[in-house]
Design a protein around this motif. Structure first.
Motif, PDB file in Angstrom:
ATOM      1  N   ALA A  81      31.970  42.597  23.070  1.00  0.00           N
ATOM      2  CA  ALA A  81      31.590  41.210  23.363  1.00  0.00           C
ATOM      3  C   ALA A  81      32.688  40.499  24.135  1.00  0.00           C
ATOM      4  CB  ALA A  81      31.288  40.463  22.063  1.00  0.00           C
ATOM      5  N   LEU A  82      33.942  40.743  23.767  1.00  0.00           N
ATOM      6  CA  LEU A  82      35.059  40.109  24.473  1.00  0.00           C
ATOM      7  C   LEU A  82      35.097  40.543  25.930  1.00  0.00           C
ATOM      8  CD1 LEU A  82      37.635  38.413  24.581  1.00  0.00           C
ATOM      9  CD2 LEU A  82      38.888  40.407  23.722  1.00  0.00           C
ATOM     10  N   GLU A  83      34.911  41.812  26.190  1.00  0.00           N
ATOM     11  CA  GLU A  83      34.914  42.300  27.572  1.00  0.00           C
ATOM     12  C   GLU A  83      33.800  41.664  28.383  1.00  0.00           C
ATOM     13  OE1 GLU A  83      36.891  46.747  26.980  1.00  0.00           O
ATOM     14  OE2 GLU A  83      34.713  46.507  26.811  1.00  0.00           O
ATOM     15  N   ALA A  84      32.636  41.477  27.771  1.00  0.00           N
ATOM     16  CA  ALA A  84      31.511  40.840  28.479  1.00  0.00           C
ATOM     17  C   ALA A  84      31.833  39.385  28.818  1.00  0.00           C
ATOM     18  CB  ALA A  84      30.250  40.926  27.625  1.00  0.00           C
ATOM     19  N   ILE A  85      32.458  38.686  27.881  1.00  0.00           N
ATOM     20  CA  ILE A  85      32.841  37.291  28.111  1.00  0.00           C
ATOM     21  C   ILE A  85      33.879  37.194  29.229  1.00  0.00           C
ATOM     22  CG2 ILE A  85      34.201  35.402  27.096  1.00  0.00           C
ATOM     23  CD1 ILE A  85      31.450  35.208  26.076  1.00  0.00           C
ATOM     24  N   LEU A  86      34.894  38.040  29.183  1.00  0.00           N
ATOM     25  CA  LEU A  86      35.952  37.987  30.191  1.00  0.00           C
ATOM     26  C   LEU A  86      35.407  38.331  31.580  1.00  0.00           C
ATOM     27  CD1 LEU A  86      38.951  39.560  28.244  1.00  0.00           C
ATOM     28  CD2 LEU A  86      38.523  37.150  28.731  1.00  0.00           C
ATOM     29  N   GLU A  87      34.457  39.232  31.631  1.00  0.00           N
ATOM     30  CA  GLU A  87      33.820  39.557  32.914  1.00  0.00           C
ATOM     31  C   GLU A  87      33.059  38.352  33.452  1.00  0.00           C
ATOM     32  OE1 GLU A  87      30.534  42.707  34.795  1.00  0.00           O
ATOM     33  OE2 GLU A  87      31.188  42.902  32.711  1.00  0.00           O
ATOM     34  N   ASP A  88      32.366  37.632  32.579  1.00  0.00           N
ATOM     35  CA  ASP A  88      31.634  36.438  33.003  1.00  0.00           C
ATOM     36  C   ASP A  88      32.592  35.358  33.500  1.00  0.00           C
ATOM     37  OD1 ASP A  88      28.804  35.065  32.826  1.00  0.00           O
ATOM     38  OD2 ASP A  88      30.227  33.601  32.018  1.00  0.00           O
ATOM     39  N   ILE A  89      33.700  35.184  32.787  1.00  0.00           N
ATOM     40  CA  ILE A  89      34.695  34.191  33.191  1.00  0.00           C
ATOM     41  C   ILE A  89      35.283  34.553  34.551  1.00  0.00           C
ATOM     42  CG2 ILE A  89      36.969  33.237  32.621  1.00  0.00           C
ATOM     43  CD1 ILE A  89      36.185  33.557  29.651  1.00  0.00           C
ATOM     44  N   GLU A  90      35.552  35.824  34.754  1.00  0.00           N
ATOM     45  CA  GLU A  90      36.114  36.266  36.030  1.00  0.00           C
ATOM     46  C   GLU A  90      35.145  36.020  37.183  1.00  0.00           C
ATOM     47  OE1 GLU A  90      38.165  40.247  38.045  1.00  0.00           O
ATOM     48  OE2 GLU A  90      37.281  40.356  36.041  1.00  0.00           O
ATOM     49  N   LYS A  91      33.863  36.272  36.956  1.00  0.00           N
ATOM     50  CA  LYS A  91      32.851  36.031  37.980  1.00  0.00           C
ATOM     51  C   LYS A  91      32.810  34.560  38.372  1.00  0.00           C
ATOM     52  CE  LYS A  91      29.718  39.850  36.838  1.00  0.00           C
ATOM     53  NZ  LYS A  91      28.382  40.204  36.275  1.00  0.00           N
ATOM     54  N   ARG A  92      33.096  33.687  37.433  1.00  0.00           N
ATOM     55  CA  ARG A  92      33.100  32.252  37.704  1.00  0.00           C
ATOM     56  C   ARG A  92      34.422  31.781  38.318  1.00  0.00           C
ATOM     57  NH1 ARG A  92      28.923  29.671  34.547  1.00  0.00           N
ATOM     58  NH2 ARG A  92      27.841  31.223  33.255  1.00  0.00           N
ATOM     59  N   LYS A  93      35.362  32.732  38.471  1.00  0.00           N
ATOM     60  CA  LYS A  93      36.661  32.446  39.098  1.00  0.00           C
ATOM     61  C   LYS A  93      37.469  31.411  38.320  1.00  0.00           C
ATOM     62  CE  LYS A  93      34.906  33.626  43.703  1.00  0.00           C
ATOM     63  NZ  LYS A  93      35.306  35.044  43.553  1.00  0.00           N
ATOM     64  N   ILE A  94      37.321  31.462  36.980  1.00  0.00           N
ATOM     65  CA  ILE A  94      38.120  30.607  36.104  1.00  0.00           C
ATOM     66  C   ILE A  94      39.337  31.414  35.654  1.00  0.00           C
ATOM     67  CG2 ILE A  94      38.179  29.306  33.943  1.00  0.00           C
ATOM     68  CD1 ILE A  94      35.158  28.912  34.262  1.00  0.00           C
ATOM     69  N   THR A  95      40.515  30.889  35.906  1.00  0.00           N
ATOM     70  CA  THR A  95      41.733  31.631  35.590  1.00  0.00           C
ATOM     71  C   THR A  95      42.438  31.130  34.335  1.00  0.00           C
ATOM     72  OG1 THR A  95      42.984  30.195  37.092  1.00  0.00           O
ATOM     73  CG2 THR A  95      42.109  32.251  38.000  1.00  0.00           C
ATOM     74  N   ASP A  96      42.136  29.915  33.901  1.00  0.00           N
ATOM     75  CA  ASP A  96      42.782  29.355  32.709  1.00  0.00           C
ATOM     76  C   ASP A  96      41.898  29.605  31.491  1.00  0.00           C
ATOM     77  OD1 ASP A  96      44.983  28.423  34.115  1.00  0.00           O
ATOM     78  OD2 ASP A  96      44.051  26.501  34.547  1.00  0.00           O
ATOM     79  N   ILE A  97      42.350  30.484  30.615  1.00  0.00           N
ATOM     80  CA  ILE A  97      41.590  30.876  29.424  1.00  0.00           C
ATOM     81  C   ILE A  97      42.443  30.612  28.193  1.00  0.00           C
ATOM     82  CG2 ILE A  97      40.320  32.730  28.281  1.00  0.00           C
ATOM     83  CD1 ILE A  97      40.290  34.210  30.983  1.00  0.00           C
ATOM     84  N   TYR A  98      41.817  30.041  27.163  1.00  0.00           N
ATOM     85  CA  TYR A  98      42.492  29.803  25.891  1.00  0.00           C
ATOM     86  C   TYR A  98      41.626  30.363  24.769  1.00  0.00           C
ATOM     87  CZ  TYR A  98      45.463  26.609  28.516  1.00  0.00           C
ATOM     88  OH  TYR A  98      46.336  26.084  29.439  1.00  0.00           O
ATOM     89  N   CYS A  99      42.286  30.879  23.725  1.00  0.00           N
ATOM     90  CA  CYS A  99      41.572  31.450  22.584  1.00  0.00           C
ATOM     91  C   CYS A  99      41.938  30.680  21.315  1.00  0.00           C
ATOM     92  CB  CYS A  99      41.927  32.929  22.428  1.00  0.00           C
ATOM     93  SG  CYS A  99      41.121  33.723  21.026  1.00  0.00           S
ATOM     94  N   LEU A 100      40.929  30.363  20.513  1.00  0.00           N
ATOM     95  CA  LEU A 100      41.138  29.577  19.294  1.00  0.00           C
ATOM     96  C   LEU A 100      41.355  30.439  18.053  1.00  0.00           C
ATOM     97  CD1 LEU A 100      38.495  26.754  19.846  1.00  0.00           C
ATOM     98  CD2 LEU A 100      40.811  26.977  20.760  1.00  0.00           C
ATOM     99  N   GLY A 101      41.448  31.756  18.233  1.00  0.00           N
ATOM    100  CA  GLY A 101      41.816  32.607  17.106  1.00  0.00           C
ATOM    101  C   GLY A 101      40.670  33.351  16.458  1.00  0.00           C
ATOM    102  N   ASP A 102      40.990  34.006  15.348  1.00  0.00           N
ATOM    103  CA  ASP A 102      40.141  34.955  14.633  1.00  0.00           C
ATOM    104  C   ASP A 102      39.820  36.152  15.525  1.00  0.00           C
ATOM    105  OD1 ASP A 102      40.255  33.725  12.213  1.00  0.00           O
ATOM    106  OD2 ASP A 102      38.124  33.239  12.089  1.00  0.00           O
TER     107      ASP A 102
END
Length: 250
Positions: free
Chosen positions: A16-37
């Motif tokens: 699931a994380l890889e799918a999310i990061l791929e979607d974020i990359e497609k949107r050309k968003i470079t600033d990512i933050y994670c809230l944990g767990d």
């Protein structure tokens, strides 16, 4: 325009994380933050931590991370029945045995909160990131939570947006000019669509806006990996919503 991707509650679900990061990359968003767990309930706790590290994603300390990192005892939750309590203990104890000492140490260094400030034009916008609530690492703030009560938890009143996770249920609402966002769960959604979920914050023209993003992933593959691991089948059934009952508290 500034865009931030906010992710949370991966719970060792690397796919699931890889799918999310791929979607974020497609949107050309470079600033990512994670809230944990990052850990518990799927087979890839160490791999998820490694990916977050390799991507250089700033990450908060979730309550599950805190328990594993500091080797805290497993406290039964009053809303769990006997079956779920048993499976939860097995799954968390497995994480305690398998998360590496190096990764445990890294988890202990994560902050509880992160305040971000961005200037757009003449305006400065402040965003507070927390795992659960501004006052607790394991408090559940659902969409129905009284707005004023949540505002009263804020460390100061200069916050323009508060972004949370923990409940695995996403929402966006506004109260007294403060944008309140729950970005949902990447790896263990409790929403009916079962998709990996995150949020995008957009800061533009002196305003902060938010959007909830849902991403499909190979959920059956994750469930199969759980069934083939030492993790109780309960958690594979949860992902597939098969022969399992679950409560609002996790």
């Amino acid at each position: 325009m500034i865009q931030l991707a906010i992710i949370s509650d991966i719970h060792a679900n690397l796919i699931a994380l890889e799918a999310i990061l791929e979607d974020i990359e497609k949107r050309k968003i470079t600033d990512i933050y994670c809230l944990g767990d990052l850990v518990d309930f799927a087979p890839w706790g160490n791999e998820v931590i490694a990916l977050i590290q390799n991507k250089g994603i700033p990450c908060l300390l979730g309550n599950h991370d805190e328990r594993i990192g500091f080797n805290q005892p497993i406290i039964p939750l009053v809303h769990h029945n006997e079956e779920e309590t048993f499976h939860r203990n097995v799954a968390i104890n497995l994480s305690k045995r398998t998360i590496t000492a190096e990764n445990k140490n890294w988890l202990t260094k994560r902050p509880y909160q992160l305040k971000l400030s961005f200037k757009t034009g003449d305006a400065v916008k402040n965003i507070l990131l927390v795992h659960a609530s501004p006052r607790s690492n394991d408090e559940y703030i659902y969409e129905t939570h009284p707005n004023q009560g949540l505002i009263n938890m804020l460390p100061d009143q200069t916050i323009d947006a508060l972004v949370m996770g923990h409940t695995h249920a996403s929402y966006i609402k506004n109260e007294s000019g403060i944008l309140m966002v729950n970005c949902g769960s990447v790896g263990r959604s409790r929403e009916t669509d079962q998709k990996a979920t995150y949020s995008i914050l957009t800061i533009s023209d002196g305003k902060v806006g938010a959007e909830i993003i849902k991403v499909d992933y190979a959920i059956e593959k994750v469930a199969k990996a759980i069934y083939e691991s030492e993790i109780p089948d309960f958690y594979g059934d949860f992902l597939l919503r098969s022969e399992v009952t679950y409560t609002e508290v996790i």
